[in-house]
Design an enzyme around this catalytic site. Structure first.
Site: not given
Ligand code: GFB
Length: 321
Positions: A13, A16-17, A110-112, A139, A143, A166-169, A182, A209
Site C-alpha cells: 500500500g 496510500g496515505l 483502526s480505532s473503529c 471494515y 480489521k 491508529p486513530t483518524n489519520l 474522510h 455532514w
Molecule cells: O472521517 P469520517 O468520514 O469517518 O467522518 P469516521 C467523521 C465525522 O465527520 C462524521 C463528519 O461524523 C461525519 O458525518 N463529516 C462532516 C464528514 N462533513 C463530512 C464530509 O464532508 N465528509 C466526511 N467523510 N465526513 C471512519 C470509518 O469513520 O473512520 C472508518 O468509517 C475508519 O472505518 C475511519 O475507522 C478512521 O471517523 O466516522
C-alpha cells in the site's frame, strides 16, 4: 530496542496515505529502498500472485498498509467491498508472510474496531466488549480478523508481529474525493472550493455532514509512521493504540479548517448524514510508555496538508495568515 531486523522491508500500500508515510519514515531511518509494488504489478487480491511475490522477494519485514479504506459514506455504502476485500488482502499477505518466514509484521487496524459506545479514552482491552458502530462494522470486522491473525502468529508460531490501531489519520496523499474521503480532507477541499467560488463572485456555502457534535481524534500520518518504525525495530508483539491524545468536535474541526483556508462564508449542517460513532478518543499510554509521542499539532498538520493539497492543484499556496 533490540537489534535491527533484516533490512528487506515490503510496504504493502505504498501509494496510500499511510503506506507512503511509512516509506518516508523508512528512508529517514536507514531503510532507503523498501520493496514496493503498484496494483498493476501485484494484485493483493490474487492469492497465487501474492504467494509468488513473497517466495521470490523474501522480505524480512512487512508493513500491511494496504486496505480498502474510506470515510463514513464509503464504509457504509460499499459494505461487501470493505469486508471482503480487506479480509482477502489481509489473509493473502499474512498467509504468505507466515509461509515464507517473515519475522516482523506491522499490521494497521483502526480505532473503529472498538465498541461504538466505549468508556473514554478507549483502552486496548476494550476490544470485543460491545457492539460495533454500524456505519463501519464490515471494515471493523475485517480489521479485527487481521489483528487476531497477527496475535495467533505470535502465540502459535512465535513471530514478532504487532498490530497498531491508529486513530483518524490525515496528511499528504490522502483521498480528497468528496463522496469517499474522510472528514478532514473533505473539509479542506470544500472550504477551499467555496473560498475560490466566492473570490470569483459566485455564492457558495460549505455543506458539512452530521450535527457537528461527533468528536474525533486526528493524528498526522507522519506521527503514525514513526510509531510503526519504532515498533517494528523493537520486535514487540501485541496490540497498541496510536492516537494524538485529545479530540475535537467536527464543529471545532470545521472552524479550524475554515481559519487555515481563509474562508469566512456560510456553513450549513446536513443532518441527513450520519454522525457515526459519537466519540472514539483512544488511550495511547501503552505505546507512549515505549517512548513514542506525536510531534505534529492538529493546526500545523492541517496547514501542511492544505499546502500539499494546493500543490496538487498546480497553484501557489494562498493560506490565511
Ligand atoms: O472521517 P469520517 O468520514 O469517518 O467522518 P469516521 C467523521 C465525522 O465527520 C462524521 C463528519 O461524523 C461525519 O458525518 N463529516 C462532516 C464528514 N462533513 C463530512 C464530509 O464532508 N465528509 C466526511 N467523510 N465526513 C471512519 C470509518 O469513520 O473512520 C472508518 O468509517 C475508519 O472505518 C475511519 O475507522 C478512521 O471517523 O466516522
Amino acid at each position: 530496542m533490540t537489534d535491527k531486523p533484516g533490512r528487506r522491508c515490503f510496504v504493502a500500500g505504498h501509494r496510500g496515505l499511510l503506506g507512503s508515510a511509512v516509506v518516508r519514515a523508512l528512508a529517514a531511518n536507514g531503510y532507503p529502498d523498501p520493496i514496493v509494488r503498484t496494483r498493476d504489478e501485484l494484485d493483493l487480491l490474487d492469492q497465487r500472485g501474492v504467494q509468488r511475490f513473497f517466495r521470490e522477494e523474501k522480505p524480512d519485514v512487512v508493513f500491511v498498509a494496504a486496505a480498502r479504506v474510506g470515510g463514513i459514506n464509503a464504509n457504509n455504502t460499499y459494505r461487501w467491498d470493505f469486508l471482503f476485500q480487506n479480509l482477502v488482502i489481509e489473509t493473502n499477505i499474512l498467509g504468505s508472510a507466515l509461509e515464507t518466514g517473515v519475522g516482523r509484521v506491522v499490521f494497521f487496524g483502526s480505532s473503529c474496531i472498538y465498541p461504538r459506545v466505549a468508556p473514554q479514552p478507549i483502552k486496548e482491552e476494550y476490544l470485543l466488549t460491545g457492539e460495533l458502530e454500524p456505519t463501519n462494522e464490515p471494515y471493523a470486522i475485517a480489521k479485527i480478523a487481521g489483528l487476531k491473525l497477527v496475535e495467533a502468529a505470535t502465540s502459535q508460531f512465535g513471530r514478532e508481529w504487532v498490530s497498531l490501531m491508529p486513530t483518524n489519520l490525515y496528511g499528504p496523499n490522502d483521498n480528497f474525493d468528496l463522496q469517499t474521503s474522510h472528514v478532514l480532507p473533505a473539509l479542506i477541499r470544500k472550504f477551499h472550493e467555496a473560498k475560490e467560488a466566492r473570490a470569483n463572485g459566485q455564492p457558495a456555502t460549505v455543506n458539512v455532514w452530521g450535527t457537528g457534535m461527533a468528536q474525533r481524534e486526528f493524528l498526522h500520518v507522519d506521527d503514525a509512521a514513526s510509531a510503526a518504525l519504532m515498533m517494528m525495530e523493537s520486535g514487540v508483539t501485541g496490540l497498541y493504540n496510536v492516537g494524538y491524545g485529545s479530540d475535537v468536535s467536527i464543529k471545532e474541526l470545521a472552524d479550524t479548517i475554515a481559519r487555515v483556508v481563509g474562508y469566512d462564508g456560510p456553513v450549513e449542517w446536513d443532518r441527513s448524514k450520519p454522525d457515526g460513532t459519537p466519540r472514539k478518543l483512544m488511550d495511547s499510554s501503552l505505546i507512549r510508555s515505549r517512548g513514542w509521542s506525536p510531534k505534529i499539532t492538529l493546526e500545523d498538520g492541517i496547514r501542511s496538508t492544505y499546502e500539499w493539497y494546493l500543490s496538487t492543484q498546480n497553484e501557489p499556496a494562498r493560506m490565511a495568515s
